[in-house]
Design a protein around this motif. Structure first.
Motif, short mmCIF file in Angstrom:
data_model
loop_
_atom_site.label_atom_id
_atom_site.label_comp_id
_atom_site.label_asym_id
_atom_site.label_seq_id
_atom_site.Cartn_x
_atom_site.Cartn_y
_atom_site.Cartn_z
N VAL A 32 34.12 10.81 8.83
CA VAL A 32 32.88 10.85 9.63
C VAL A 32 32.10 12.11 9.26
CG1 VAL A 32 31.89 10.91 11.93
CG2 VAL A 32 33.98 9.60 11.50
N LYS A 33 30.85 11.92 8.86
CA LYS A 33 30.01 13.04 8.42
C LYS A 33 29.21 13.63 9.58
CE LYS A 33 29.38 11.21 3.74
NZ LYS A 33 28.40 10.69 2.76
N ILE A 34 28.93 14.92 9.45
CA ILE A 34 28.04 15.60 10.39
C ILE A 34 26.61 15.46 9.85
CG2 ILE A 34 27.45 17.79 11.50
CD1 ILE A 34 30.20 16.73 12.30
N VAL A 35 25.72 14.87 10.64
CA VAL A 35 24.36 14.61 10.15
C VAL A 35 23.34 15.62 10.67
CG1 VAL A 35 24.76 12.15 9.76
CG2 VAL A 35 23.99 12.91 12.01
N SER A 36 23.71 16.35 11.72
CA SER A 36 22.80 17.37 12.25
C SER A 36 23.61 18.41 13.02
CB SER A 36 21.76 16.72 13.16
OG SER A 36 20.80 17.67 13.60
N LYS A 37 23.09 19.65 13.03
CA LYS A 37 23.78 20.73 13.74
C LYS A 37 22.76 21.65 14.41
CE LYS A 37 26.15 22.26 10.14
NZ LYS A 37 27.10 23.08 9.36
N ILE A 38 23.17 22.22 15.53
CA ILE A 38 22.41 23.30 16.16
C ILE A 38 23.32 24.51 16.06
CG2 ILE A 38 21.15 24.07 18.20
CD1 ILE A 38 21.04 21.15 19.12
N ASP A 39 23.20 25.23 14.96
CA ASP A 39 24.20 26.23 14.57
C ASP A 39 24.42 27.31 15.62
OD1 ASP A 39 24.90 25.13 12.11
OD2 ASP A 39 23.14 25.98 11.14
N VAL A 83 33.37 17.30 23.78
CA VAL A 83 34.06 18.58 23.56
C VAL A 83 33.11 19.71 23.16
CG1 VAL A 83 36.28 17.53 23.04
CG2 VAL A 83 34.65 17.93 21.18
N ASP A 84 31.97 19.39 22.57
CA ASP A 84 31.00 20.44 22.19
C ASP A 84 30.51 21.24 23.39
OD1 ASP A 84 31.13 19.89 19.54
OD2 ASP A 84 29.13 19.04 19.35
N TYR A 106 24.31 27.31 18.69
CA TYR A 106 25.02 26.84 19.88
C TYR A 106 26.31 26.09 19.54
CZ TYR A 106 20.76 28.01 22.46
OH TYR A 106 19.71 28.68 23.02
N GLY A 107 26.52 25.81 18.28
CA GLY A 107 27.74 25.12 17.86
C GLY A 107 27.76 23.63 18.13
N TYR A 108 26.60 23.03 18.37
CA TYR A 108 26.53 21.59 18.63
C TYR A 108 26.42 20.82 17.32
CZ TYR A 108 25.40 23.23 23.37
OH TYR A 108 25.42 23.86 24.59
N LYS A 109 27.17 19.72 17.23
CA LYS A 109 27.17 18.91 16.01
C LYS A 109 26.95 17.43 16.35
CE LYS A 109 30.54 22.02 13.89
NZ LYS A 109 31.94 22.14 13.39
N LEU A 110 26.23 16.76 15.48
CA LEU A 110 25.98 15.33 15.65
C LEU A 110 26.66 14.56 14.53
CD1 LEU A 110 24.54 12.98 17.11
CD2 LEU A 110 22.58 13.38 15.59
N LYS A 111 27.60 13.67 14.89
CA LYS A 111 28.30 12.86 13.89
C LYS A 111 27.54 11.58 13.62
CE LYS A 111 32.87 14.60 15.22
NZ LYS A 111 34.20 14.24 15.75
N GLU A 112 27.67 11.08 12.39
CA GLU A 112 26.91 9.90 11.99
C GLU A 112 27.30 8.63 12.74
OE1 GLU A 112 27.54 8.78 7.93
OE2 GLU A 112 29.73 8.90 8.07
N ASN A 113 28.51 8.60 13.32
CA ASN A 113 28.97 7.39 14.00
C ASN A 113 28.58 7.33 15.47
OD1 ASN A 113 30.70 9.45 14.80
ND2 ASN A 113 32.51 8.14 14.88
N LYS A 114 27.82 8.33 15.94
CA LYS A 114 27.41 8.30 17.34
C LYS A 114 26.36 7.21 17.59
CE LYS A 114 29.95 11.54 19.07
NZ LYS A 114 31.04 11.16 19.97
N PRO A 115 26.37 6.60 18.78
CA PRO A 115 25.37 5.56 19.10
C PRO A 115 23.96 6.14 19.09
CG PRO A 115 27.20 5.55 20.67
CD PRO A 115 27.35 6.79 19.86
N GLU A 170 16.52 15.43 21.59
CA GLU A 170 15.85 16.03 22.75
C GLU A 170 16.42 17.42 23.05
OE1 GLU A 170 14.88 11.73 24.94
OE2 GLU A 170 16.61 12.93 25.54
N LEU A 171 17.73 17.56 22.88
CA LEU A 171 18.36 18.87 23.08
C LEU A 171 17.85 19.88 22.05
CD1 LEU A 171 20.46 20.68 24.48
CD2 LEU A 171 22.16 19.78 22.87
N GLU A 172 17.70 19.43 20.81
CA GLU A 172 17.17 20.32 19.77
C GLU A 172 15.78 20.83 20.14
OE1 GLU A 172 18.57 19.42 15.33
OE2 GLU A 172 17.76 17.63 16.30
N GLU A 173 14.95 19.95 20.67
CA GLU A 173 13.60 20.33 21.09
C GLU A 173 13.64 21.39 22.18
OE1 GLU A 173 10.48 19.45 19.95
OE2 GLU A 173 11.64 18.63 18.28
N ILE A 174 14.54 21.22 23.15
CA ILE A 174 14.66 22.17 24.25
C ILE A 174 15.10 23.54 23.73
CG2 ILE A 174 16.02 22.74 26.32
CD1 ILE A 174 16.14 19.67 26.85
N LEU A 175 16.07 23.55 22.82
CA LEU A 175 16.67 24.81 22.37
C LEU A 175 15.87 25.56 21.32
CD1 LEU A 175 20.46 23.82 22.27
CD2 LEU A 175 19.20 25.01 24.07
#
Length: 209
Positions: free
Chosen positions: A41-48, A110-111, A50-59, A68-73
């Motif tokens: 499973v690949k990581i397709v986006s990160k908010i470095d 877990v993030d 804050y340590g948040y990661k988005l995996k490609e298999n997420k809905p 939306e979280l990226e926009e806020i932060l």
């Protein structure tokens, strides 16, 4: 003449044995179950920061929340209430939706969990809500599992919260309700209170009720 015939028989015997070995190999390859490849499973986006990661298999619903979280932060001044509301929504969706999880050890949310409580959080999840999630690492699971929908933030309050050596006078308490896409899960948990403390630049979940 007899020698030639003997050599001929030996050659024919060798050819027959070779053909039998080849035939056996072909049959073995044809009828032996093939081991399916486990896709990484690949990581397709990160908010470095804050340590948040988005995996490609997420809905797609979760991917939208991540955007939306990226926009806020990325705002010059982060709106903390909007921030805590969004991560509460994301946690509920990712933790309580089981359909996209590959196994009972594939715990959602877990993030957003405080590092000091993460080990206990993972153990509790595996022993309770995730206990009966069947493995889907080869993509052949037939088990019906819940998917969260209609998440609503009922209230956000600031209140002191102490955990270990952490004492946050401006911690957040967030009450959330939600539903599921399938009525088969109507009796599952549909509300929770989440407690977040300041953890460096980020807010981290320390308690789930």
């Amino acid at each position: 003449m007899k020698i030639k015939k003997k050599i001929k028989r030996i050659i024919i015997g060798i050819i027959i044995v070779a053909l039998l070995v080849l035939l056996g190999f072909v049959i073995y390859k044809q009828f032996t179950p093939k081991e399916k490849e486990v896709k990484e499973v690949k990581i397709v986006s990160k908010i470095d920061e804050y340590g948040y990661k988005l995996k490609e298999n997420k809905p797609k619903e979760y991917k939208k929340m991540f955007e939306e979280l990226e926009e806020i932060l990325k705002a010059e001044e982060v709106d903390e209430e909007a921030y805590v509301k969004k991560i509460s929504e994301m946690f509920i969706y990712d933790f309580y939706s089981l359909n996209d999880k590959d196994a009972k050890t594939d715990i959602g949310g877990v993030d957003f969990v405080y590092s000091g409580t993460l080990e206990n959080f993972l153990q509790n999840a595996q022993n309770t809500y995730y206990k009966y999630v069947e493995s889907n690492i080869y993509g052949n699971r037939n088990q019906k599992l819940p998917i969260v929908k209609d998440i609503e933030i009922q209230s956000v309050e600031k209140a002191p919260f102490a955990y270990g050596d952490q004492n946050d006078e401006n911690a957040y308490s967030v009450v959330v309700t939600w539903d599921y896409t399938d009525s088969d899960f109507a009796t599952y948990q549909k509300s929770a209170t989440l407690k977040f403390i300041h953890d460096g630049v980020k807010l981290s979940l320390v308690e789930l009720q």
